[in-house]
Structure formats: structure tokens, C-alpha cells
Design a protein around this motif. Structure first.
Motif, PDB file in Angstrom:
ATOM      1  N   TYR A  77       0.805  -1.222   0.000  1.00  0.00           N
ATOM      2  CA  TYR A  77       0.000   0.000   0.000  1.00  0.00           C
ATOM      3  C   TYR A  77       0.840   1.275   0.000  1.00  0.00           C
ATOM      4  O   TYR A  77       0.304   2.362   0.134  1.00  0.00           O
ATOM      5  CB  TYR A  77      -0.917  -0.008   1.230  1.00  0.00           C
ATOM      6  CG  TYR A  77      -0.172  -0.273   2.511  1.00  0.00           C
ATOM      7  CD1 TYR A  77       0.424   0.757   3.218  1.00  0.00           C
ATOM      8  CD2 TYR A  77      -0.028  -1.577   2.971  1.00  0.00           C
ATOM      9  CE1 TYR A  77       1.141   0.502   4.376  1.00  0.00           C
ATOM     10  CE2 TYR A  77       0.673  -1.841   4.127  1.00  0.00           C
ATOM     11  CZ  TYR A  77       1.264  -0.794   4.831  1.00  0.00           C
ATOM     12  OH  TYR A  77       1.978  -1.054   5.963  1.00  0.00           O
ATOM     13  N   GLN A  78       2.169   1.185  -0.145  1.00  0.00           N
ATOM     14  CA  GLN A  78       3.057   2.342  -0.025  1.00  0.00           C
ATOM     15  C   GLN A  78       3.619   2.737  -1.376  1.00  0.00           C
ATOM     16  O   GLN A  78       3.764   1.912  -2.273  1.00  0.00           O
ATOM     17  CB  GLN A  78       4.187   2.010   0.957  1.00  0.00           C
ATOM     18  CG  GLN A  78       3.638   1.629   2.315  1.00  0.00           C
ATOM     19  CD  GLN A  78       4.642   0.901   3.181  1.00  0.00           C
ATOM     20  OE1 GLN A  78       5.044   1.427   4.173  1.00  0.00           O
ATOM     21  NE2 GLN A  78       5.036  -0.299   2.802  1.00  0.00           N
ATOM     22  N   HIS A  96       3.609   9.920   1.419  1.00  0.00           N
ATOM     23  CA  HIS A  96       2.215   9.481   1.353  1.00  0.00           C
ATOM     24  C   HIS A  96       1.351  10.669   0.956  1.00  0.00           C
ATOM     25  O   HIS A  96       1.304  11.670   1.654  1.00  0.00           O
ATOM     26  CB  HIS A  96       1.765   8.937   2.706  1.00  0.00           C
ATOM     27  CG  HIS A  96       0.298   8.640   2.763  1.00  0.00           C
ATOM     28  ND1 HIS A  96      -0.260   7.573   2.101  1.00  0.00           N
ATOM     29  CD2 HIS A  96      -0.721   9.279   3.377  1.00  0.00           C
ATOM     30  CE1 HIS A  96      -1.565   7.564   2.318  1.00  0.00           C
ATOM     31  NE2 HIS A  96      -1.875   8.589   3.086  1.00  0.00           N
ATOM     32  N   GLY A  97       0.680  10.557  -0.167  1.00  0.00           N
ATOM     33  CA  GLY A  97      -0.221  11.614  -0.624  1.00  0.00           C
ATOM     34  C   GLY A  97      -1.632  11.335  -0.165  1.00  0.00           C
ATOM     35  O   GLY A  97      -2.333  10.530  -0.763  1.00  0.00           O
ATOM     36  N   GLY A  98      -2.047  11.987   0.924  1.00  0.00           N
ATOM     37  CA  GLY A  98      -3.395  11.805   1.452  1.00  0.00           C
ATOM     38  C   GLY A  98      -4.381  12.750   0.793  1.00  0.00           C
ATOM     39  O   GLY A  98      -4.032  13.555  -0.073  1.00  0.00           O
ATOM     40  N   GLN A  99      -5.647  12.680   1.205  1.00  0.00           N
ATOM     41  CA  GLN A  99      -6.681  13.544   0.640  1.00  0.00           C
ATOM     42  C   GLN A  99      -6.489  14.993   1.056  1.00  0.00           C
ATOM     43  O   GLN A  99      -6.822  15.897   0.314  1.00  0.00           O
ATOM     44  CB  GLN A  99      -8.063  13.069   1.073  1.00  0.00           C
ATOM     45  CG  GLN A  99      -8.457  11.741   0.487  1.00  0.00           C
ATOM     46  CD  GLN A  99      -9.830  11.299   0.974  1.00  0.00           C
ATOM     47  OE1 GLN A  99     -10.392  11.848   1.895  1.00  0.00           O
ATOM     48  NE2 GLN A  99     -10.361  10.272   0.336  1.00  0.00           N
ATOM     49  N   GLU A 101      -3.385  16.266   2.885  1.00  0.00           N
ATOM     50  CA  GLU A 101      -2.003  16.728   2.813  1.00  0.00           C
ATOM     51  C   GLU A 101      -1.080  15.597   2.409  1.00  0.00           C
ATOM     52  O   GLU A 101      -1.437  14.428   2.490  1.00  0.00           O
ATOM     53  CB  GLU A 101      -1.554  17.312   4.154  1.00  0.00           C
ATOM     54  CG  GLU A 101      -1.487  16.287   5.271  1.00  0.00           C
ATOM     55  CD  GLU A 101      -1.088  16.900   6.603  1.00  0.00           C
ATOM     56  OE1 GLU A 101      -0.880  18.118   6.663  1.00  0.00           O
ATOM     57  OE2 GLU A 101      -1.001  16.158   7.573  1.00  0.00           O
ATOM     58  N   THR A 102       0.116  15.969   1.994  1.00  0.00           N
ATOM     59  CA  THR A 102       1.158  15.007   1.677  1.00  0.00           C
ATOM     60  C   THR A 102       2.156  15.033   2.814  1.00  0.00           C
ATOM     61  O   THR A 102       2.599  16.096   3.226  1.00  0.00           O
ATOM     62  CB  THR A 102       1.846  15.368   0.348  1.00  0.00           C
ATOM     63  OG1 THR A 102       0.854  15.352  -0.680  1.00  0.00           O
ATOM     64  CG2 THR A 102       2.945  14.393   0.018  1.00  0.00           C
ATOM     65  N   THR A 103       2.499  13.862   3.327  1.00  0.00           N
ATOM     66  CA  THR A 103       3.404  13.785   4.473  1.00  0.00           C
ATOM     67  C   THR A 103       4.346  12.603   4.301  1.00  0.00           C
ATOM     68  O   THR A 103       4.089  11.700   3.513  1.00  0.00           O
ATOM     69  CB  THR A 103       2.598  13.657   5.791  1.00  0.00           C
ATOM     70  OG1 THR A 103       3.489  13.719   6.886  1.00  0.00           O
ATOM     71  CG2 THR A 103       1.801  12.381   5.829  1.00  0.00           C
TER      72      THR A 103
END
Length: 127
Positions: A77-78, A96-99, A101-103
Motif C-alpha cells: 500500500y506504499q 504518502h499523498g493523502g486527501q 495533505e502530503t506527508t
């Protein structure tokens, strides 16, 4: 005492007339207090957001520079295209590109263990 003065004094004492205070609207005051408290809470919660900070020494490694053992250990999943080794903790991280923010997150195995280097520079799954 003059009757006119007596009338003015009676109006002031009784709460009527031009010198009397207007009635206090307690409900309006409570509503205003709640609105101010909600605004302060909203701004306070905005200050809780943790910024994502990258320093210049945390350069990303290309996938070709990441050992094949690390890529084999990594969970499905990465984003393996953004993996890099953090020299401060000796662990691999990925973007990790979330909905929202990207962190940067630690690279984990399929079982959820963090992938780090051992003293012998061989990747291991730390608990």
C-alpha cells in the motif's frame, strides 16, 4: 423640593425616563459569548496542525538506490517511487499523498513493522 424635580427623581429611581439604563438582554449576551468562544476554538484548532518539514539533508533516494531487500519487505500500500533513507534514525521513509495533505511516513512491512537498517547496514523489520 419642586414638583418637577420630584418627577425626574421618581423616573430615574423607577428605571423609566431619559436617564434610565436600557434593560440588559442576557440571551443576546450569552449568544455573543458562545460565538466568540466558537471562533477562538476554531482558530486554536487550526494551530494544532503539524506542518510537514523537510530539511535539505533529507534528500530522496531514487528507487534504484534502495536495496531490493527493502522493496521486497515493503507492504503493497506504499509509494515505493519516493522511498529514501533517513540518516537521523536509519529508517526508510516514503511520501504518502493523502486527501488533505502530503506527508512523510515510515516505510513498513506487510505486517506493519518499520523497515530500518541494522548496525551492519542490512535492512531489518523493527517492531
Amino acid at each position: 423640593m419642586n414638583p418637577t424635580n420630584q418627577v425626574i427623581i421618581n423616573l430615574v429611581v423607577s428605571g423609566a425616563g431619559p436617564l434610565a439604563r436600557p434593560p440588559i438582554d442576557h440571551e443576546r449576551g450569552a449568544t455573543l459569548t458562545r460565538a466568540i468562544a466558537a471562533t477562538v476554538a476554531l482558530f486554536s484548532l487550526g494551530a494544532c496542525a503539524a506542518p510537514t518539514i523537510r530539511t535539505s539533508d533529507q534528500s530522496q533516494a531514487a528507487v534504484g538506490q534502495v536495496p531490493a531487500q527493502v522493496l521486497a519487505l515493503a507492504g503493497p500500500y506504499q509509494d515505493l517511487q519516493t522511498v529514501w533513507l533517513n540518516p537521523e534514525d536509519g529508517c526508510y521513509w516514503y511520501r504518502h499523498g493523502g486527501q488533505v495533505e502530503t506527508t512523510m511516513l515510515p516505510l513498513r512491512t506487510g505486517a506493519g513493522k518499520v523497515i530500518c537498517l541494522q548496525n551492519s547496514d542490512a535492512p531489518s523489520a523493527a517492531g
